[in-house]
Design a protein around this motif. Sequence first.
Motif, PDB file in Angstrom:
ATOM      1  N   GLN A   1       0.865  -0.956  -0.047  1.00  0.00           N
ATOM      2  CA  GLN A   1       0.014   0.042  -0.040  1.00  0.00           C
ATOM      3  C   GLN A   1       0.689   1.510   0.082  1.00  0.00           C
ATOM      4  O   GLN A   1       0.512   2.454  -0.354  1.00  0.00           O
ATOM      5  CB  GLN A   1      -1.196  -0.079   1.272  1.00  0.00           C
ATOM      6  CG  GLN A   1      -1.945  -1.070   1.130  1.00  0.00           C
ATOM      7  CD  GLN A   1      -2.821  -1.114   2.498  1.00  0.00           C
ATOM      8  OE1 GLN A   1      -2.658  -0.241   3.524  1.00  0.00           O
ATOM      9  NE2 GLN A   1      -3.525  -2.179   2.544  1.00  0.00           N
ATOM     10  N   HIS A   2       2.029   1.152   0.565  1.00  0.00           N
ATOM     11  CA  HIS A   2       3.152   2.212   0.531  1.00  0.00           C
ATOM     12  C   HIS A   2       4.301   2.040  -0.318  1.00  0.00           C
ATOM     13  O   HIS A   2       5.332   2.539  -0.003  1.00  0.00           O
ATOM     14  CB  HIS A   2       3.366   2.586   2.050  1.00  0.00           C
ATOM     15  CG  HIS A   2       2.341   2.772   2.909  1.00  0.00           C
ATOM     16  ND1 HIS A   2       1.331   2.017   3.405  1.00  0.00           N
ATOM     17  CD2 HIS A   2       1.852   4.105   3.305  1.00  0.00           C
ATOM     18  CE1 HIS A   2       0.729   2.441   4.326  1.00  0.00           C
ATOM     19  NE2 HIS A   2       0.701   3.844   4.120  1.00  0.00           N
ATOM     20  N   ARG A   3       3.860   1.483  -1.540  1.00  0.00           N
ATOM     21  CA  ARG A   3       5.171   1.056  -2.435  1.00  0.00           C
ATOM     22  C   ARG A   3       6.057   2.428  -2.538  1.00  0.00           C
ATOM     23  O   ARG A   3       7.109   2.225  -2.627  1.00  0.00           O
ATOM     24  CB  ARG A   3       4.377   0.369  -3.692  1.00  0.00           C
ATOM     25  CG  ARG A   3       5.389   0.189  -4.518  1.00  0.00           C
ATOM     26  CD  ARG A   3       4.799  -0.450  -6.015  1.00  0.00           C
ATOM     27  NE  ARG A   3       3.724  -1.497  -5.619  1.00  0.00           N
ATOM     28  CZ  ARG A   3       4.505  -2.783  -5.633  1.00  0.00           C
ATOM     29  NH1 ARG A   3       5.652  -3.154  -5.923  1.00  0.00           N
ATOM     30  NH2 ARG A   3       3.658  -3.844  -5.401  1.00  0.00           N
ATOM     31  N   GLU A   4       5.440   3.381  -2.997  1.00  0.00           N
ATOM     32  CA  GLU A   4       6.244   4.577  -3.588  1.00  0.00           C
ATOM     33  C   GLU A   4       6.897   4.970  -2.479  1.00  0.00           C
ATOM     34  O   GLU A   4       8.214   4.982  -2.809  1.00  0.00           O
ATOM     35  CB  GLU A   4       5.378   5.730  -4.537  1.00  0.00           C
ATOM     36  CG  GLU A   4       4.767   5.204  -5.445  1.00  0.00           C
ATOM     37  CD  GLU A   4       4.143   6.174  -6.225  1.00  0.00           C
ATOM     38  OE1 GLU A   4       4.060   7.653  -5.817  1.00  0.00           O
ATOM     39  OE2 GLU A   4       3.223   6.153  -7.221  1.00  0.00           O
ATOM     40  N   HIS A   5       6.592   5.145  -1.450  1.00  0.00           N
ATOM     41  CA  HIS A   5       7.349   5.816  -0.318  1.00  0.00           C
ATOM     42  C   HIS A   5       8.477   4.829   0.157  1.00  0.00           C
ATOM     43  O   HIS A   5       9.445   5.257   0.324  1.00  0.00           O
ATOM     44  CB  HIS A   5       6.480   6.026   0.950  1.00  0.00           C
ATOM     45  CG  HIS A   5       6.946   6.384   2.291  1.00  0.00           C
ATOM     46  ND1 HIS A   5       7.730   7.542   2.261  1.00  0.00           N
ATOM     47  CD2 HIS A   5       7.137   5.885   3.592  1.00  0.00           C
ATOM     48  CE1 HIS A   5       8.112   7.830   3.484  1.00  0.00           C
ATOM     49  NE2 HIS A   5       7.706   6.652   4.155  1.00  0.00           N
ATOM     50  N   ILE A   6       8.007   3.542   0.067  1.00  0.00           N
ATOM     51  CA  ILE A   6       9.334   2.720   0.741  1.00  0.00           C
ATOM     52  C   ILE A   6      10.404   2.457  -0.346  1.00  0.00           C
ATOM     53  O   ILE A   6      11.525   2.455  -0.111  1.00  0.00           O
ATOM     54  CB  ILE A   6       8.666   1.261   0.939  1.00  0.00           C
ATOM     55  CG1 ILE A   6       7.735   1.402   2.194  1.00  0.00           C
ATOM     56  CG2 ILE A   6       9.751   0.325   1.282  1.00  0.00           C
ATOM     57  CD1 ILE A   6       7.206  -0.043   2.558  1.00  0.00           C
ATOM     58  N   ASN A   7       9.839   2.318  -1.662  1.00  0.00           N
ATOM     59  CA  ASN A   7      10.833   2.395  -2.635  1.00  0.00           C
ATOM     60  C   ASN A   7      11.703   3.618  -2.741  1.00  0.00           C
ATOM     61  O   ASN A   7      13.051   3.357  -2.863  1.00  0.00           O
ATOM     62  CB  ASN A   7      10.032   2.259  -4.027  1.00  0.00           C
ATOM     63  CG  ASN A   7       9.892   0.688  -4.456  1.00  0.00           C
ATOM     64  OD1 ASN A   7      10.684  -0.048  -3.935  1.00  0.00           O
ATOM     65  ND2 ASN A   7       8.966   0.460  -5.278  1.00  0.00           N
ATOM     66  N   ALA A   8      11.335   4.648  -2.416  1.00  0.00           N
ATOM     67  CA  ALA A   8      11.933   5.984  -2.334  1.00  0.00           C
ATOM     68  C   ALA A   8      13.017   5.989  -1.354  1.00  0.00           C
ATOM     69  O   ALA A   8      14.176   6.320  -1.399  1.00  0.00           O
ATOM     70  CB  ALA A   8      10.869   7.146  -2.093  1.00  0.00           C
ATOM     71  N   LEU A   9      12.581   5.423  -0.029  1.00  0.00           N
ATOM     72  CA  LEU A   9      13.484   5.455   0.950  1.00  0.00           C
ATOM     73  C   LEU A   9      14.564   4.435   0.756  1.00  0.00           C
ATOM     74  O   LEU A   9      16.019   4.858   0.915  1.00  0.00           O
ATOM     75  CB  LEU A   9      12.730   4.767   2.215  1.00  0.00           C
ATOM     76  CG  LEU A   9      11.811   5.694   3.023  1.00  0.00           C
ATOM     77  CD1 LEU A   9      11.205   5.133   4.002  1.00  0.00           C
ATOM     78  CD2 LEU A   9      12.339   7.049   3.551  1.00  0.00           C
ATOM     79  N   VAL A  10      14.252   3.267   0.116  1.00  0.00           N
ATOM     80  CA  VAL A  10      15.624   2.222  -0.129  1.00  0.00           C
ATOM     81  C   VAL A  10      16.371   3.052  -1.422  1.00  0.00           C
ATOM     82  O   VAL A  10      17.463   2.718  -1.209  1.00  0.00           O
ATOM     83  CB  VAL A  10      14.983   0.892  -0.612  1.00  0.00           C
ATOM     84  CG1 VAL A  10      15.889   0.032  -1.183  1.00  0.00           C
ATOM     85  CG2 VAL A  10      14.074   0.367   0.617  1.00  0.00           C
ATOM     86  N   ALA A  11      15.800   3.617  -2.274  1.00  0.00           N
ATOM     87  CA  ALA A  11      16.640   4.196  -3.073  1.00  0.00           C
ATOM     88  C   ALA A  11      17.384   5.140  -2.971  1.00  0.00           C
ATOM     89  O   ALA A  11      18.470   5.453  -3.326  1.00  0.00           O
ATOM     90  CB  ALA A  11      15.454   4.751  -4.383  1.00  0.00           C
ATOM     91  N   GLU A  12      16.984   6.019  -1.930  1.00  0.00           N
ATOM     92  CA  GLU A  12      17.889   7.140  -1.215  1.00  0.00           C
ATOM     93  C   GLU A  12      19.000   6.503  -0.533  1.00  0.00           C
ATOM     94  O   GLU A  12      20.026   6.956  -0.655  1.00  0.00           O
ATOM     95  CB  GLU A  12      16.993   8.092  -0.349  1.00  0.00           C
ATOM     96  CG  GLU A  12      17.700   9.302   0.224  1.00  0.00           C
ATOM     97  CD  GLU A  12      18.412  10.045  -0.842  1.00  0.00           C
ATOM     98  OE1 GLU A  12      19.636  10.674  -0.514  1.00  0.00           O
ATOM     99  OE2 GLU A  12      17.943  10.105  -2.090  1.00  0.00           O
ATOM    100  N   TRP A  13      18.683   5.385   0.225  1.00  0.00           N
ATOM    101  CA  TRP A  13      19.818   4.765   0.821  1.00  0.00           C
ATOM    102  C   TRP A  13      21.031   4.157   0.165  1.00  0.00           C
ATOM    103  O   TRP A  13      22.069   4.355   0.221  1.00  0.00           O
ATOM    104  CB  TRP A  13      19.067   3.680   1.958  1.00  0.00           C
ATOM    105  CG  TRP A  13      20.250   2.835   2.542  1.00  0.00           C
ATOM    106  CD1 TRP A  13      20.673   3.462   3.914  1.00  0.00           C
ATOM    107  CD2 TRP A  13      20.708   1.659   2.435  1.00  0.00           C
ATOM    108  NE1 TRP A  13      21.593   2.362   4.140  1.00  0.00           N
ATOM    109  CE2 TRP A  13      21.534   1.333   3.388  1.00  0.00           C
ATOM    110  CE3 TRP A  13      20.764   0.685   1.197  1.00  0.00           C
ATOM    111  CZ2 TRP A  13      22.586   0.196   3.435  1.00  0.00           C
ATOM    112  CZ3 TRP A  13      21.420  -0.485   1.263  1.00  0.00           C
ATOM    113  CH2 TRP A  13      22.475  -0.623   2.251  1.00  0.00           C
TER     114      TRP A  13
END
Length: 409
Positions: free
Chosen positions: A294-306
């Motif tokens: 449900q929060h795909r974009e947010h989690i992907n963004a966090l991982v991508a930034e890391w």
Amino acid sequence: MTQATQVNLGETQDRTALAGLRVLDIATFVAAPFCGTILADFGAEVIKIEQPVGGDALRKFGTITECGDSLVWLSEARNKKAVTMDLRKPEGVELFKRLVAQSDVVLENFRPGTLERWGIGFDALREINPGLIMLRISAYGQTGPKRGEPGFARIAHAFSGLSWLAGEADGPPVVPGSTSMADYVSGMWGAIGVLTALQARQATGKGQFIDLGLYESVFRLLDEIAPAYAKYGTVRARMGADTVNVVPHSHYQTGSGEWVALACTSDKMFERLADVMGNPDLAKEFPTSAIRVQHREHINALVAEWMRQRSLPEVVESTRAGGVPCAQIYSIKEIFEDEQYKARENLLHINDQRVGDLVVPAPLPRLSDTPPAFRHAGRALGADNTEVYSGLLGLSAEQLNAAKSAGVI
């Protein structure tokens, strides 16, 4: 210098799982012939039968080498004997029937009805050899309204639903990796079918044919798309590198520019990733796969930034230490440099009498007691005519010459 296993041409294993099995490969290109390659790797005598003029079109498919045959041919026609025969001529049909009488398996991938028109369909051949097993691969199978239509792997990818899933969400369908994947997968399914039929023959003494459509080989691999549509009407859309039911499970770019694949397939795995990222509260905030989706974009963004804040070595080492599956996305260059490929002997460095040094994928799968073996690369057109026709069928030199002059072989 390539990191490959050195293998001398002609080297064989003492123990072969399929010794004594004779296979006639009258197919073309990759699908059914790849089944023959698998069987040949495990010791079956596979006789590749080609048209006298030109041979299998696979010889000219891909990068052509100094011997006139392609790299694909040299790799995928490995371990097979090469003979020529025109199955459109009555004399060729007669020779083929004589071979069938002494063989176990026939591999073919002509359009349905072609062999029947030549008088060598399964029913005709079964009268000669009741124990015969025939693998029949075609675009759409032997039955159905599309049975007579042509098709290649790209068409199978489209018809099976795979191409629909390949690409970015806002882009067109793209090639799902290799354009030949359906061919190779069909060859693997074909090998399963042949080996299963051989097991059944031990109990019944009877042969049978295996009917396989290229598209079916791919469709069978597409996890839950059929039950999901049937039960909920779900039509899965293209998602790029993402996965439908799991997040984060995608591709990310590191700060040093390389791309990596990350797989978090469970809640426990996400908890490990959160620890690796130095943010264990993420696992408490998004504790289940359903919530993370449900929060795909947010989690992907966090991982991508890391990922962007770290070099490839840092990403790989930290995820490894944390027990999180992560790997660099390799090109063939990295594959040739990788220590795992070297340790597993996945690359065979051979010396072929026609083209010299050559590196090909090692045969699979590994068996502890009867492993596969590489004996030789794809042979020249008709290289084994004398051995097969004289040694197996007893043709004299005069008969061979006459058959050659008549264009039969």
